[in-house]
Design a protein around this motif. Sequence first.
Motif, short mmCIF file in Angstrom:
data_model
loop_
_atom_site.label_atom_id
_atom_site.label_comp_id
_atom_site.label_asym_id
_atom_site.label_seq_id
_atom_site.Cartn_x
_atom_site.Cartn_y
_atom_site.Cartn_z
N SER A 101 0.80 -1.24 0.05
CA SER A 101 -0.04 -0.11 -0.25
C SER A 101 0.84 1.33 -0.06
CB SER A 101 -0.82 -0.07 1.26
OG SER A 101 -1.84 -1.14 1.40
N ILE A 102 1.91 1.36 0.82
CA ILE A 102 2.73 2.46 0.88
C ILE A 102 3.50 2.85 -0.63
CG2 ILE A 102 4.55 3.32 2.15
CD1 ILE A 102 3.49 2.34 4.81
N LEU A 103 4.24 1.60 -0.85
CA LEU A 103 4.95 1.81 -2.21
C LEU A 103 4.06 1.99 -3.22
CD1 LEU A 103 7.10 -1.70 -1.70
CD2 LEU A 103 7.89 0.73 -1.50
N THR A 104 2.86 1.66 -3.35
CA THR A 104 2.23 2.04 -4.59
C THR A 104 1.85 3.19 -4.67
OG1 THR A 104 0.24 1.17 -3.33
CG2 THR A 104 1.14 -0.48 -5.17
N LEU A 105 1.84 3.96 -3.47
CA LEU A 105 1.31 5.15 -3.32
C LEU A 105 2.51 6.31 -3.50
CD1 LEU A 105 -0.60 7.87 -2.73
CD2 LEU A 105 -0.40 7.47 -0.45
N LEU A 106 3.60 6.11 -2.59
CA LEU A 106 4.73 6.86 -2.35
C LEU A 106 5.75 6.81 -3.47
CD1 LEU A 106 5.44 6.76 1.60
CD2 LEU A 106 4.13 8.43 0.14
N VAL A 107 6.03 5.61 -4.00
CA VAL A 107 7.11 5.61 -5.03
C VAL A 107 6.71 6.29 -6.40
CG1 VAL A 107 8.15 3.92 -6.64
CG2 VAL A 107 8.12 3.32 -4.04
N PRO A 108 5.43 6.25 -6.92
CA PRO A 108 5.28 6.87 -8.05
C PRO A 108 4.90 8.59 -7.81
CG PRO A 108 3.18 5.82 -7.41
CD PRO A 108 4.34 5.39 -6.54
N LEU A 109 4.52 8.74 -6.80
CA LEU A 109 4.52 10.28 -6.41
C LEU A 109 5.75 10.91 -6.36
CD1 LEU A 109 1.63 10.66 -3.91
CD2 LEU A 109 1.82 11.15 -6.26
N THR A 110 6.88 10.14 -5.58
CA THR A 110 8.32 10.64 -5.39
C THR A 110 9.04 10.75 -6.77
OG1 THR A 110 8.91 8.58 -4.83
CG2 THR A 110 8.43 10.07 -2.89
N GLU A 111 8.93 9.73 -7.58
CA GLU A 111 9.58 9.34 -8.92
C GLU A 111 9.04 9.67 -10.17
OE1 GLU A 111 13.09 8.30 -9.29
OE2 GLU A 111 12.87 9.07 -7.20
N GLY A 112 7.62 10.09 -10.04
CA GLY A 112 6.85 10.26 -11.15
C GLY A 112 7.42 11.56 -12.13
N ARG A 113 7.49 12.50 -11.61
CA ARG A 113 7.84 13.92 -12.44
C ARG A 113 9.09 13.85 -12.98
NH1 ARG A 113 10.99 17.99 -12.19
NH2 ARG A 113 11.95 17.32 -10.16
N ALA A 114 10.14 13.25 -12.18
CA ALA A 114 11.61 13.19 -12.59
C ALA A 114 11.69 12.04 -13.79
CB ALA A 114 12.51 13.17 -11.37
N ALA A 115 10.94 11.11 -13.75
CA ALA A 115 10.85 10.18 -14.69
C ALA A 115 9.96 10.24 -15.64
CB ALA A 115 10.30 8.73 -14.07
#
Length: 477
Positions: free
Chosen positions: A225-239
Amino acid sequence: MTETITSRPVRTAAPGAPAALGGLGLFTVLLAAALPLVDFFIVNVALPTIGTDLSASEAVLELVVAGYGVAYAVLLVLGGRLGDLFGRRRLFLGGMAAFGLTSLACGLAPDAWSLVAARVAQGASAAAMLPQVLATIQATTTGPRHAKAMGLYGATAGLSMVAGQILGGVLVAADIAGTGWRSVFLVNVPVVLAGLFLAVRAVPETRSARPEPVDVPGTFLLAASILTLLVPLTEGRAAGWPLWTWLSLAAFPFVAAAFYAVERRADRAGRTPLVPPSLFAIVSLRRGLLLIVPFSIGFSGFMFVIAVALQQGAGLGPVAAGLALAPLAVVFFLFSLAGPRLVARYGTRVVPTGAALQGVGLALMTLAAWRSWPDLGLVELLPGAAVAGAGQALQLPVVLRLVLSEVPAERAGVGSGVMVTTQQSSLALGVATLGTLFLSLIPGMGMRDALVTTLLVQLAAVALTGLLSLRLPRTIA
């Protein structure tokens, strides 16, 4: 008694009674509580130097921050459960030793990806150490001593978040023995060694009298749950927001729903799940956690955004950028000392007052950014930072104390793990959301207007915390 507690021979207690946590022991666990929070923020002002030295891309630099925060958040509740099961002092010592070793690995990292891996391991070790702090306080203090210890914990937590950023700037600029940015991690090593020495002497062992086995399905589903929310939000813009980020965010509500269903089924069956839904029947815990979310999102987002704006926009060095927030830290500390007396007299009504003060301070800083840019620094931010620091000190320590005030001692590890996970996930979410908003607005609006807009969004989060604080219980048990 609901707790079975053993201690070293130097501690004496009445037969069957918990060994009290003395002054030295309290200092030791508060030192440990400060370390993970300092390290979450200490890298903010060091990121430009790390990027240059290790030739790291923006996406990798975000992982230096996010890798630590996500690993920390994912494993916190598990750390609390393991402390209940195997002994909190044992987990505390092991987690602190691992934190020192992983800090050393961060400081010696030869390249950017090695640093990311070491930061993930550092976050995991912090997750083993920190839940034991609150659980130990819960199990070994009562009455006024408990209230004082929880007040000091809240003050330590808030002060550490600001002091980390200031310390980071000073260490990077000092370039001790040519270590540069590496000193922000290497400084942990002697602190950890001192902490281990003190902990062996002064921290009593506690564990649950009826420890439950680890909830494996719940652990995996909470992590997912935590990974599916935080990882895309933290890495999405830069990627560049690739497909996997949207798929991950779409999966989040379903994974979270599955986690809740598994935990509720275990709770109703009489087992103790990783996060017992019955725990949220405690009004003080439920409403306090709900307030922690917007507060922590706004706090961490502000700290990240102001560090970037002052260095990359206003052209300040790491020391000046860090010291620009010194008034916030000083006033926070002073008002934290007065907090217990104010709570004793006015109850939790000090929390909405704090939210109002924080809102005024943030508005003053927003006005300073709009009028003085790019000449923004200590003098321009001082009035707003001081008022905001007072407001934050009247909120965070009080709410942290309130959340655990009615949690039974046998669930101390679970309760502290849930609270710190909520706080840490929200801190990471603040960097991901407000940080992403700010960096996304810069190309179209310019640095000043992007900063002002982001601060206004945070002001809305402060207004939300003020409204939520009106629903808190009036007194703290």
